[in-house]
Write a protein that holds these residues in place. Structure first.
Motif, mmCIF file in Angstrom:
data_model
loop_
_atom_site.group_PDB
_atom_site.id
_atom_site.type_symbol
_atom_site.label_atom_id
_atom_site.label_comp_id
_atom_site.label_asym_id
_atom_site.label_seq_id
_atom_site.Cartn_x
_atom_site.Cartn_y
_atom_site.Cartn_z
ATOM 1 N N ASP A 5 0.849 -1.185 0.000
ATOM 2 C CA ASP A 5 0.000 0.000 0.000
ATOM 3 C C ASP A 5 0.886 1.237 0.000
ATOM 4 O OD1 ASP A 5 -2.001 1.859 0.217
ATOM 5 O OD2 ASP A 5 -2.442 1.430 2.329
ATOM 6 N N GLY A 7 -0.004 4.239 0.362
ATOM 7 C CA GLY A 7 -0.591 5.351 1.102
ATOM 8 C C GLY A 7 -1.688 6.011 0.292
ATOM 9 N N ARG A 37 2.363 13.604 4.842
ATOM 10 C CA ARG A 37 2.937 12.622 3.923
ATOM 11 C C ARG A 37 4.428 12.519 4.197
ATOM 12 N NH1 ARG A 37 -0.003 11.145 -0.689
ATOM 13 N NH2 ARG A 37 -1.979 12.224 -0.892
ATOM 14 N N GLU A 41 7.648 10.926 -0.441
ATOM 15 C CA GLU A 41 6.485 11.123 -1.308
ATOM 16 C C GLU A 41 6.438 12.562 -1.822
ATOM 17 O OE1 GLU A 41 2.623 10.006 0.075
ATOM 18 O OE2 GLU A 41 3.313 8.052 0.775
#
Length: 60
Positions: A5, A7, A37, A41
């Motif tokens: 995943d 996010g 975040r 990212e």
């Protein structure tokens, strides 16, 4: 094969916010905190859109 995943997905609003913050030279670390975040990212998405990120200014 394991799916990891990554996010929450980047929405148009989140990308606009990143552009806005980067445009007024908010430090990357602060953008990361404000957008909840990870720094990697933020850096990756900024690079994708050719946005310049700035380091936090620190007192020496």
């Amino acid at each position: 094969m394991q799916i990891v995943d990554a996010g929450p997905r980047w929405t148009i609003e989140a990308i606009d916010r990143l552009r806005e913050l980067a445009g007024v030279r908010v430090p990357a670390e602060i953008i990361s905190q404000a957008m909840h975040r990870p720094m990697d990212e933020i850096v990756a998405k900024a690079a994708e859109f050719n946005l310049t990120l700035y380091p936090a200014e620190r007192d020496l």
